[in-house]
Design an enzyme around this catalytic site. Structure first.
Site, mmCIF file in Angstrom:
data_model
loop_
_atom_site.group_PDB
_atom_site.id
_atom_site.type_symbol
_atom_site.label_atom_id
_atom_site.label_comp_id
_atom_site.label_asym_id
_atom_site.label_seq_id
_atom_site.Cartn_x
_atom_site.Cartn_y
_atom_site.Cartn_z
ATOM 1 N N ASP A 113 17.091 7.326 5.541
ATOM 2 C CA ASP A 113 15.783 7.455 4.872
ATOM 3 C C ASP A 113 15.881 7.112 3.397
ATOM 4 O O ASP A 113 14.896 6.701 2.785
ATOM 5 C CB ASP A 113 15.261 8.897 4.981
ATOM 6 C CG ASP A 113 14.755 9.222 6.374
ATOM 7 O OD1 ASP A 113 14.494 8.282 7.137
ATOM 8 O OD2 ASP A 113 14.621 10.428 6.693
ATOM 9 N N GLN B 236 13.004 15.494 11.218
ATOM 10 C CA GLN B 236 11.937 14.636 11.714
ATOM 11 C C GLN B 236 10.645 15.426 11.871
ATOM 12 O O GLN B 236 9.570 14.957 11.491
ATOM 13 C CB GLN B 236 12.356 14.070 13.082
ATOM 14 C CG GLN B 236 11.894 12.680 13.363
ATOM 15 C CD GLN B 236 12.311 11.708 12.285
ATOM 16 O OE1 GLN B 236 11.486 10.967 11.784
ATOM 17 N NE2 GLN B 236 13.571 11.720 11.882
ATOM 18 N N GLU C 212 -0.845 -35.635 29.802
ATOM 19 C CA GLU C 212 -1.757 -34.578 29.368
ATOM 20 C C GLU C 212 -3.147 -35.118 29.020
ATOM 21 O O GLU C 212 -4.002 -34.376 28.543
ATOM 22 C CB GLU C 212 -1.144 -33.817 28.169
ATOM 23 C CG GLU C 212 0.082 -32.989 28.570
ATOM 24 C CD GLU C 212 0.621 -32.101 27.446
ATOM 25 O OE1 GLU C 212 0.188 -32.258 26.290
ATOM 26 O OE2 GLU C 212 1.481 -31.243 27.754
ATOM 27 N N ASN D 72 -3.327 5.896 6.207
ATOM 28 C CA ASN D 72 -4.062 6.705 7.194
ATOM 29 C C ASN D 72 -4.862 5.799 8.135
ATOM 30 O O ASN D 72 -4.717 4.582 8.125
ATOM 31 C CB ASN D 72 -4.961 7.716 6.472
ATOM 32 C CG ASN D 72 -6.046 7.021 5.635
ATOM 33 O OD1 ASN D 72 -6.320 5.835 5.802
ATOM 34 N ND2 ASN D 72 -6.647 7.767 4.732
ATOM 35 N N GLN E 85 -10.825 0.118 1.071
ATOM 36 C CA GLN E 85 -11.268 -0.730 -0.040
ATOM 37 C C GLN E 85 -10.083 -1.408 -0.736
ATOM 38 O O GLN E 85 -10.186 -2.558 -1.190
ATOM 39 C CB GLN E 85 -12.141 0.063 -1.023
ATOM 40 C CG GLN E 85 -11.484 1.255 -1.701
ATOM 41 C CD GLN E 85 -11.551 2.544 -0.880
ATOM 42 O OE1 GLN E 85 -11.750 2.513 0.342
ATOM 43 N NE2 GLN E 85 -11.367 3.688 -1.528
ATOM 44 N N TYR F 246 0.836 -1.189 0.000
ATOM 45 C CA TYR F 246 0.000 0.000 0.000
ATOM 46 C C TYR F 246 0.879 1.250 0.000
ATOM 47 O O TYR F 246 1.828 1.351 0.767
ATOM 48 C CB TYR F 246 -0.926 0.033 1.224
ATOM 49 C CG TYR F 246 -1.933 1.143 1.095
ATOM 50 C CD1 TYR F 246 -3.114 0.948 0.393
ATOM 51 C CD2 TYR F 246 -1.668 2.408 1.614
ATOM 52 C CE1 TYR F 246 -4.020 1.978 0.217
ATOM 53 C CE2 TYR F 246 -2.570 3.445 1.439
ATOM 54 C CZ TYR F 246 -3.740 3.223 0.742
ATOM 55 O OH TYR F 246 -4.625 4.255 0.552
ATOM 56 N N GLU G 202 12.269 5.202 17.326
ATOM 57 C CA GLU G 202 12.363 4.666 15.972
ATOM 58 C C GLU G 202 13.774 4.924 15.428
ATOM 59 O O GLU G 202 14.420 4.023 14.916
ATOM 60 C CB GLU G 202 11.315 5.365 15.104
ATOM 61 C CG GLU G 202 11.288 4.903 13.663
ATOM 62 C CD GLU G 202 10.408 5.782 12.787
ATOM 63 O OE1 GLU G 202 10.056 6.911 13.224
ATOM 64 O OE2 GLU G 202 10.086 5.366 11.663
ATOM 65 N N HIS G 203 14.219 6.179 15.523
ATOM 66 C CA HIS G 203 15.561 6.564 15.070
ATOM 67 C C HIS G 203 16.359 7.096 16.255
ATOM 68 O O HIS G 203 15.878 7.968 16.973
ATOM 69 C CB HIS G 203 15.493 7.695 14.037
ATOM 70 C CG HIS G 203 14.630 7.393 12.852
ATOM 71 N ND1 HIS G 203 13.385 7.969 12.677
ATOM 72 C CD2 HIS G 203 14.828 6.598 11.778
ATOM 73 C CE1 HIS G 203 12.861 7.528 11.530
ATOM 74 N NE2 HIS G 203 13.705 6.692 10.971
ATOM 75 N N HIS H 268 8.051 16.089 8.945
ATOM 76 C CA HIS H 268 7.229 15.003 8.394
ATOM 77 C C HIS H 268 5.755 15.210 8.680
ATOM 78 O O HIS H 268 4.891 14.905 7.862
ATOM 79 C CB HIS H 268 7.627 13.666 9.032
ATOM 80 C CG HIS H 268 8.609 12.893 8.222
ATOM 81 N ND1 HIS H 268 8.334 12.477 6.956
ATOM 82 C CD2 HIS H 268 9.856 12.455 8.499
ATOM 83 C CE1 HIS H 268 9.383 11.810 6.474
ATOM 84 N NE2 HIS H 268 10.320 11.793 7.387
ATOM 85 N N SER I 50 6.506 9.537 12.893
ATOM 86 C CA SER I 50 7.954 9.340 12.951
ATOM 87 C C SER I 50 8.567 10.024 14.174
ATOM 88 O O SER I 50 7.982 10.949 14.737
ATOM 89 C CB SER I 50 8.559 9.919 11.671
ATOM 90 O OG SER I 50 9.841 9.416 11.468
ATOM 91 N N HIS J 128 -2.709 -39.244 21.015
ATOM 92 C CA HIS J 128 -1.327 -38.812 20.822
ATOM 93 C C HIS J 128 -0.374 -39.952 21.189
ATOM 94 O O HIS J 128 0.529 -40.307 20.431
ATOM 95 C CB HIS J 128 -1.010 -37.596 21.708
ATOM 96 C CG HIS J 128 -1.482 -36.286 21.147
ATOM 97 N ND1 HIS J 128 -2.799 -35.993 20.928
ATOM 98 C CD2 HIS J 128 -0.793 -35.167 20.769
ATOM 99 C CE1 HIS J 128 -2.906 -34.769 20.440
ATOM 100 N NE2 HIS J 128 -1.701 -34.234 20.330
#
Lengths: 435, 435
Positions: free
Chosen positions: A362, A259, A416, A214, A191, A130, A328-329, A262, A237, A421
């Site tokens: 990046d 950063q 068990e 999103n 969709q 995506y 993250e960074h 963004h 981010s 088994h």
């Protein structure tokens, strides 16, 4: 002004907790609406895709125009400025060659009991990628998501990208062509995720869906998880910069703003042991902000979620804070960044030394820029070839090995209460050595 | 009688699709109720745990008795029959030594541009292991979940297990002791998952939660995902046996029933090219069923979800069916099982040859028995050490390497409209070679 904290202040712990707990995303409750879109797309296929695309993207499609034609992709590639195209190829080659090293290997061995064990890795058969539309439609993200899949050996990579008013970012198409994406579909939102998960008349279903999106896309991914695999749900981010007073304040300010630009919900945090340096960075941020095309976004992020944390001693104080932030960074701009990194456990990616701005990662570092956000580096990793393969464990016993392992299996199965088994093993133990 | 399909029948494709699409779990809509329990436990901590435990498990706890005392664990271990204890130790040692081989290695290298790249693996800091109560409280599952975490180097492994009427399976406690579980809590359900995710006065939060559970537990894991990591959501167990006519029908019948006795929603499928053998297996299943303590469960599973599929040729027909089924467990009982396995892509675990019943893998094979169900082997793998570590990618540039990579990064950042990104690189490129 960003939050300013001093580890020596009595209120530090509660202020730091508040910083960690700050909710950077307004949680949009789109779940019920997404559930409708997903089930409608599952039921009606192409017709639903066409209806939603008209409604959400103001674009009239037919089953024939759902897919971006090869000619349009080629034209987009050809129309890209030569320098940009070359930079995309340069980035692609670096990302590809780094990810080639991530291919896991199969293993087989025979242990002391004579049992053969091992595992075999195989590529996931098909993957849906995506790509968001509009301002967040980044060609670099196409490379970062598609290349590991390609290196893993995924046979079919399908891409979905919404074309609001029919418009697509030509660099996104160019990046898809360079990365070897097999199909591109002009659909977006929940969709598109439903189409990937369940298939439509035109779009064959995939086994796993990756890529950012999103709130609708994220909710749809959560809903179809199980039917297909998904990657992480990406949040805004973030960067944590640990810097001593020997850095150029302008360099560090630029990193914090890279950063912040963004997203207004992005987060930039500086940890330093030098109060004068902290002030100099804050001043440099203000100066640079004024010249930034995305000033408004960057200013909001820095004001609402930025933080400057003053500590007594970087070695003693920064690692524990870094693990709690689990960024993250993580940039470490000190004289001996490796020593500090060795004391830190949780970070998605680390950038060591004064000449390694996070931005290199990046685009052209070679490592992946899809990384765990919102403290999830405590338990997860950035995107890699491993996300596009799966492992089958292998067991192979001779009659003799079965007799060596069998009694313990029968004992445990019986304990068990699983008699079938036990029988499945004992029936073979009691047989002759033949077959 | 189970479903009987013949690949030569004209209706085969639609019948096979119906088999794949059969819904084996009644989807219980517990989401809203779970949301309440999770948020209440998050808000009230121990007090909520104590209330829900009284209500759901008929057990009165205090903050002091939430945790199972070391003495009780030791007593359970000592009280276990010697043979069972030995079998647990035997299984533990085999699982441990196999998983030791799964530890991933760190890497660093300098590429042609002079950039240093690599990655570092670290263990997740703390893990919560959920163990169901009642009939599904299996000591073998404790080993399978705890050992990979331990091998990965997880510092703290906390376990939650509901104690209905105060009762705990002593073998579960014994297995936890053997595996090195650090804490055991007498709580279950969604409230236990919430306690692990958010912490209470007594229970420190964990970074990741693993282990099977009922619909409440599964829903709670989905809800807290993001705050903590989770493993897969496990569905009913399943086996696909591919067998030629040279097998003993009783052996194969025992294997099909070993799966069926787990759960009325379990699924056992036989694919064979020998009609007489298929009938012989069916007859053997009926004979064995009559002697089985869990006859009712196994019979329901075999009747409702069992299938016998007759194909013309195993090599030509079985691999495609196997990939569409993407079974959790795949047994290949033929003269040349490796050749058939090489043609199959999707399976959680494979058991090769006539002397490798799947049950060995449940207990003492050494590989993990936590495997992807419900066709998720198309995109995911069984539990391993990799589920308890995470990777930090590493980038380290010299001033020279930055100048080599910088221009392409600046080009791409500019093309994406991210000026602060471009600046964070260019500001360093324009500096002298120093620092």
């Amino acid at each position: 002004m960003p939050l300013r904290l001093n580890i020596s202040d009595p209120g530090f712990e509660s202020d730091f907790r508040a910083l960690l707990g700050a909710k950077r995303e307004a949680s949009q409750d789109v779940e019920a609406r997404v559930r409708e879109i997903v089930s409608d797309t599952r039921a009606r296929g192409d017709a639903a895709l066409i209806d939603y695309t008209l409604k959400f993207d103001a674009l009239e499609l037919t089953p024939q125009t759902l897919r971006v034609e090869a000619g349009a992709i080629e034209a987009a590639y050809e129309s890209a400025p030569a320098a940009t195209r070359e930079a995309l190829h340069f980035a692609h080659e670096r990302i590809r060659s780094h990810h080639e090293r991530q291919r896991p290997s199969d293993e087989r061995y025979v242990d002391a009991a004579g049992a053969e064990l091992g595992h075999r890795w195989t590529a996931i058969g098909s993957v849906g990628l995506y790509v968001p539309g509009g301002a967040a439609s980044y060609p670099s993200s196409v490379l970062m998501n598609a290349v590991p899949a390609k290196v893993a050996g995924v046979e079919r990579i399908a891409m979905a990208v919404p074309a609001r008013n029919g418009e697509l970012n030509p660099l996104v198409l160019a990046a898809a062509r360079i990365a070897g994406v097999d199909e591109i579909w002009r659909v977006g939102g929940a969709q598109a995720i439903a189409a990937f998960a369940y298939g439509t008349q035109s779009i064959a279903p995939v086994a796993k869906i990756v890529g950012p999106g999103n709130a609708y896309v994220a909710s749809a991914k959560r809903q179809v998880f199980g039917t297909v695999g998904i990657d992480m749900i990406a949040g805004p981010s973030e960067v944590l910069v640990i810097a001593d007073g020997e850095n150029d304040p302008d360099w560090i300010a630029a990193d914090l703003l890279a950063q912040a630009e963004h997203d207004a919900a992005a987060q930039s945090i500086l940890v330093t042991d030098d109060a004068a340096f902290a002030s100099a960075v804050e001043a440099a941020v203000e100066r640079q902000l004024a010249r930034l095309p995305r000033e408004e976004t960057a200013r909001a992020s820095w004001r609402d979620f930025g933080a400057v944390i003053l500590v007594r001693d970087l070695t003693a104080d920064a690692p524990a804070l870094a693990d709690r932030i689990a960024a993250e960074h993580l940039e470490i701009a000190t004289a001996d960044p490796e020593a500090l990194f060795a004391r830190i456990r949780d970070a998605g990616a680390v950038f060591l030394g004064r000449h390694t701005p996070e931005v290199i990662g990046d685009y052209v570092g070679g490592s992946n820029h899809v990384l765990p956000t919102a403290r999830s580096a405590r338990f997860s990793s950035g995107l890699s070839v491993l996300d596009f393969v799966k492992r089958t464990s292998v067991l192979k016993l001779s009659a003799e090995a079965l007799r060596a392992l069998g009694p313990s299996a029968v004992e445990l199965a019986t304990a068990e209460g699983l008699d079938a088994h036990a029988r499945s093993v004992s029936i073979r133990m009691n047989a002759g050595p033949g077959a």
